[in-house]
Design an enzyme around this catalytic site. Structure first.
Site, mmCIF file in Angstrom:
data_model
loop_
_atom_site.group_PDB
_atom_site.id
_atom_site.type_symbol
_atom_site.label_atom_id
_atom_site.label_comp_id
_atom_site.label_asym_id
_atom_site.label_seq_id
_atom_site.Cartn_x
_atom_site.Cartn_y
_atom_site.Cartn_z
ATOM 1 N N SER A 33 0.913 -1.273 0.027
ATOM 2 C CA SER A 33 0.053 -0.109 -0.083
ATOM 3 C C SER A 33 0.961 1.311 0.035
ATOM 4 C CB SER A 33 -0.884 -0.011 1.276
ATOM 5 O OG SER A 33 -0.133 -0.148 2.499
ATOM 6 N N THR A 165 -38.185 28.104 -11.768
ATOM 7 C CA THR A 165 -38.399 26.511 -11.052
ATOM 8 C C THR A 165 -38.602 25.714 -12.568
ATOM 9 O OG1 THR A 165 -40.865 27.246 -11.383
ATOM 10 C CG2 THR A 165 -39.812 27.808 -9.084
ATOM 11 N N SER A 287 -11.214 25.720 -27.955
ATOM 12 C CA SER A 287 -11.325 24.770 -28.543
ATOM 13 C C SER A 287 -10.229 24.503 -29.661
ATOM 14 C CB SER A 287 -12.842 24.586 -29.284
ATOM 15 O OG SER A 287 -12.773 23.745 -30.413
ATOM 16 N N LYS A 293 -14.432 29.641 -29.453
ATOM 17 C CA LYS A 293 -15.135 28.986 -28.188
ATOM 18 C C LYS A 293 -14.393 29.227 -26.781
ATOM 19 C CE LYS A 293 -17.281 25.835 -27.759
ATOM 20 N NZ LYS A 293 -18.345 24.631 -27.913
ATOM 21 N N ASN A 295 -14.791 27.795 -23.287
ATOM 22 C CA ASN A 295 -15.650 26.528 -22.348
ATOM 23 C C ASN A 295 -15.208 26.485 -21.041
ATOM 24 O OD1 ASN A 295 -16.447 25.487 -25.126
ATOM 25 N ND2 ASN A 295 -14.505 24.285 -25.378
ATOM 26 N N GLN A 332 -7.380 -1.712 4.485
ATOM 27 C CA GLN A 332 -6.207 -1.132 3.733
ATOM 28 C C GLN A 332 -6.935 -0.342 2.676
ATOM 29 O OE1 GLN A 332 -2.292 -2.599 3.419
ATOM 30 N NE2 GLN A 332 -2.706 -2.874 1.529
ATOM 31 N N LYS A 335 -8.030 3.588 2.347
ATOM 32 C CA LYS A 335 -7.136 5.154 2.207
ATOM 33 C C LYS A 335 -7.503 5.765 0.866
ATOM 34 C CE LYS A 335 -4.024 3.165 5.128
ATOM 35 N NZ LYS A 335 -5.058 1.883 5.213
HETATM 36 N N1 ARG Z 1 -1.183 -1.232 5.538
HETATM 37 C C1 ARG Z 1 -2.120 -1.949 6.497
HETATM 38 C C2 ARG Z 1 -3.534 -0.818 6.413
HETATM 39 O O1 ARG Z 1 -3.374 -0.065 5.754
HETATM 40 C C3 ARG Z 1 -1.375 -1.419 8.078
HETATM 41 C C4 ARG Z 1 -2.276 -2.314 8.874
HETATM 42 C C5 ARG Z 1 -1.750 -3.811 8.722
HETATM 43 N N2 ARG Z 1 -2.050 -4.614 9.679
HETATM 44 C C6 ARG Z 1 -1.970 -5.976 9.561
HETATM 45 N N3 ARG Z 1 -2.228 -6.552 10.634
HETATM 46 N N4 ARG Z 1 -1.713 -6.543 8.351
HETATM 47 O O2 ARG Z 1 -4.591 -1.348 6.766
#
Ligand code: ARG
Length: 472
Positions: A33, A165, A287, A293, A295, A332, A335
């Site tokens: 991640s 309206t 354009s 134009k 836009n 995860q 995010k």
């Molecule tokens: N990268 C993970 C997340 O965003 C962190 C937590 C990971 N925890 C775990 N038990 N693998 O959720």
């Protein structure tokens, strides 16, 4: 990439103890991640430093080790800030990247930082801190937009505009009144974000993986250090709760919907058919084929981004639905929607604030449009009620016949001759012409919250006071 290539990577240095082999490429690809959660770096370091100070205060980590950790984390923060930090996918996420670098800098003492902590309470804390800060940023941006709206409302408290309206001309309003309608909408958005911020302000740190910890930690201290109101009450809830992210996304979805409505109006107003506003060059595009134009791309994209933001909310709701307690890796996936929705709304707020502040309001075409579509028909009916004591339903019917007459003659209501008016309603006198003029009709709409210029000016004054009070 469906084949399972082997990676050359060794086992993960931070959790690889029980593994005989490193992960397949697909495992790393689906698991890592760090490409997106590196946006949590500042929050992660702040959380780690608070945790470390607490461990030192509780005698769980020595002064010397604790000091080394704190200073090492300062160096990591500096490396991240100046762009020299090398985030590595094989180290999975922002937490493990930072911890691994800390170990490079200070050696084995780095291993004491994760005492009485899990990535589960760590990431929940980081994301709360991030969302809290994002709420504050959104608040500032919304205030900026509201201020621009108030400014334009004051300038155009008397500027005639057709109110719609069904997107059909309904009654004359002022452009200022229209601007102040958006002031109200964005004010409610601020209230929702403030609610969200207040509820999210509890600290998960100390919940550990899910059950708490056997170490004698001080959760009040970490909560206080990080500006949280208190520690989260239940360790299982603390690591699995993402309500705060959902509430934030729900609030953003509504901001995005409001921005989208404003964007759509600006698109309409800027079209040659309306010509109510002229867009600032700096916020328009041309354009590649049609030289004439100009836009309204920024307004259109703001309108469109509501789709992404609603998608982010919907996506995360579905991810959370049916998820058993406590932490699952599904979390995860919280995010990216939060980051994407934040970026989209922030862009939209900036673009629309610029639009509102800088668009040229074309009073001429708006005044002409305000007089078309028999926009003062309601005023004529009201006049009959007020001056010859006609029941409103009858006045409505009579006025309808007068509108038909004007339509047949191809004129506006105030262009009808008095004799013609009197063929339909003999009680009408020349005094009625006063209310058939859109500007005069406007002044009459002076009920609380109405469009009369004096009411708009009052609303502007109240809004200015609210904004000033909140700024303190
Ligand atoms: N990268 C993970 C997340 O965003 C962190 C937590 C990971 N925890 C775990 N038990 N693998 O959720």
């Amino acid at each position: 990439m469906t084949d399972r290539q082997k990676l050359q990577n060794p086992q993960n240095p931070l959790w690889g103890g029980r593994f005989a082999a490193g992960p397949d490429a697909v495992m790393e690809a689906i698991n890592a991640s760090v490409d997106f959660d590196q946006r949590l770096a500042a929050q992660d370091i702040a959380g780690s430093q608070a945790h470390c100070r607490m461990l030192m205060a509780q005698g769980i980590v020595s002064e010397a080790d604790g000091q080394a950790i704190l200073e090492g984390l300062d160096q990591v923060a500096a490396e991240i800030a100046d762009g020299s930090f090398d985030f590595k996918r094989e180290l999975e996420d922002v937490h493990l990247n930072i911890e691994a670098r800390l170990r490079e800098i200070i050696g084995p003492a780095a291993g004491r930082l994760h005492t009485a902590r899990s990535r589960n309470d760590q990431v929940a804390t980081d994301l709360r801190l991030w969302v809290r800060q994002a709420c504050d940023g959104m608040e500032d941006a919304l205030v900026g937009l509201q201020s621009a709206l108030v400014e334009r409302a004051e300038q155009h408290a008397d500027t005639l505009m057709p109110g719609f309206t069904h997107l059909q001309t309904a009654q004359p309003v002022t452009f200022g009144h229209h601007m102040m309608a958006y002031f109200e909408m964005f004010g409610r958005d601020r209230g929702r974000l403030a609610d969200c911020r207040r509820r999210l302000n509890e600290c998960p740190l100390g919940a550990g993986a899910l059950a708490g910890t056997s170490f004698a930690i001080d959760r009040d201290m970490t909560a206080h250090e990080l500006g949280f109101a208190k520690p989260a009450a239940n360790s299982m809830d603390a690591v699995s709760d993402r309500d705060f992210a959902l509430e934030y996304l729900a609030a953003l979805a509504l901001v995005a919907v409001h921005l989208s409505r404003l964007g759509e109006e600006i698109v309409l107003w800027a079209s040659p058919q309306f010509a109510f506003v002229t867009l600032p060059d700096a916020l328009s595009t041309g354009s590649s084929i049609m030289p004439q134009k100009k836009n309204p791309d920024a307004a259109e994209l703001t309108r469109a981004k509501a789709g992404r933001v609603i998608g982010a909310l919907t996506g995360l709701l579905v991810t959370l639905k049916g998820l058993p307690l406590t932490y699952s890796k599904d979390l995860q996936e919280d995010k990216e929607p939060v980051f994407d929705a934040s970026d989209s709304v922030a862009l939209g707020l900036t673009a629309m604030t610029g639009m509102v502040a800088e668009m040229t309001v074309n009073e001429g075409p708006m005044a002409v449009a305000a007089g078309t579509g028999f926009s003062t028909a309601t005023d004529l009916a009201d006049w009959l009620v007020q001056n010859v004591d006609m029941p409103f339903r009858e006045a409505h019917e009579v006025t309808g016949r007068i509108v038909r007459l004007a339509e047949d003659q191809g004129v506006t209501l105030d262009q009808l001759a008095l004799e013609d008016l009197q063929t339909v309603a003999p009680a009408l006198t020349k005094e009625v012409y006063a209310v058939l003029d859109p500007a005069r009709a406007l002044a009459g709409r002076s009920s609380a919250g109405g469009t009369a210029p004096e009411r708009v000016r009052e609303a502007v004054e109240v809004a200015r006071r609210i904004l000033a009070d909140q700024a303190q």
